[in-house]
Write an enzyme that holds these catalytic residues in place. Structure first.
Site, short mmCIF file in Angstrom:
data_model
loop_
_atom_site.label_atom_id
_atom_site.label_comp_id
_atom_site.label_asym_id
_atom_site.label_seq_id
_atom_site.Cartn_x
_atom_site.Cartn_y
_atom_site.Cartn_z
N LYS A 1 -65.51 46.80 -21.43
CA LYS A 1 -65.42 46.94 -22.83
C LYS A 1 -65.77 47.90 -23.30
O LYS A 1 -65.30 48.07 -23.94
CB LYS A 1 -66.14 45.48 -23.17
CG LYS A 1 -66.32 45.35 -24.49
CD LYS A 1 -67.00 44.19 -25.38
CE LYS A 1 -67.68 44.71 -26.81
NZ LYS A 1 -69.09 43.78 -26.64
N ASP B 1 -64.13 41.12 -27.72
CA ASP B 1 -65.50 40.73 -28.15
C ASP B 1 -65.47 39.00 -28.26
O ASP B 1 -64.81 38.38 -28.16
CB ASP B 1 -65.93 41.85 -28.70
CG ASP B 1 -65.71 40.96 -30.36
OD1 ASP B 1 -64.40 40.29 -29.94
OD2 ASP B 1 -66.43 41.81 -30.88
#
Ligand code: SF4
Length: 222
Positions: A134, A152
């Site tokens: 991420k 997210d």
């Protein structure tokens, strides 16, 4: 929500392949200011900000980095102080021991292998200590070369509500989105969903009646 209701809602809005472009276009018009909320001036500051943002808010990170980036400018600066000093300087972002260790390990690798520069490729970024997919995705996108799509909590929730994925696992959600979202929009797409998620499609109480995606969303309540 019953099964038939879900099926009916999906039929009402049509296939996701046909909805994705209008979804992106409308969100771009609605959130023209959607961009990363972290503040940084250099590639190193970008990388450090994103690493610090794990498990905390962007506002909190900005508060800490305002001073931090006056003191630490180059990779050498993070290695030139004892680890405890860096821990104190990033304390307010939480998980300060792990984060300090990861930042110092990353800075050492940048110096050893990348001439002190932040690499561009995802596979290089994920090799840096403490840099997960991420983080790497966010950094690559901000450096102008998105190679994946950041997932997210907002991106996950909105992708599910919009019927763009049936998965819960971020890796699988990212794969679904990569197949669907035009490549040129991979960088902006997460920001659009994040801002829409903060302003309109809130976790507990989505404001469907004021949502520009009302007729494109199988989860719309009206
Ligand atoms: S219609 Fe409602 S559930 Fe769908 S994206 Fe908009 S706010 Fe979220």
């Amino acid at each position: 929500m019953g099964r038939s209701f879900v099926g009916e809602a999906r039929r009402r809005v049509g296939p996701k392949r046909e909805r994705i472009r209008p979804i992106v276009e409308r969100l771009k018009a609605e959130h023209a200011d959607a961009r990363i909320a972290l503040r940084f001036r250099t590639d190193i500051e970008l990388l450090v900000s994103v690493m610090l943002s794990a498990q905390t808010t962007d506002v909190n990170v900005n508060r800490v980095t305002e001073r931090l980036f006056e003191k630490y400018r180059r990779p050498e600066d993070y290695l030139g102080v004892p680890q405890e000093e860096l821990e104190r300087d990033i304390y307010a972002t939480g998980f300060f021991r792990q984060k300090a260790k990861a930042i110092r390990g990353t800075m050492a690798m940048l110096l050893e292998e990348y001439d002190g520069q932040v690499p561009r490729r995802l596979e290089e970024l994920v090799r840096l200590p403490g840099v997960a997919r991420k983080t790497a995705n966010v950094v690559a996108a901000e450096l102008g070369d998105p190679q994946g799509i950041v997932v997210d909590t907002h991106v996950r929730r909105l992708s599910q509500r919009l019927g763009l994925t049936r998965h819960d696992d971020p890796v699988k959600i990212e794969r679904d989105l990569q197949r669907l979202v035009p490549r040129a929009d991979w960088g902006v797409f997460p920001h659009l969903l994040i801002w829409h998620g903060r302003r309109v499609c809130l976790a507990r109480a989505p404001n469907c009646t004021d949502c520009v995606l009302l007729d494109l969303c199988p989860s719309a309540r009206f």
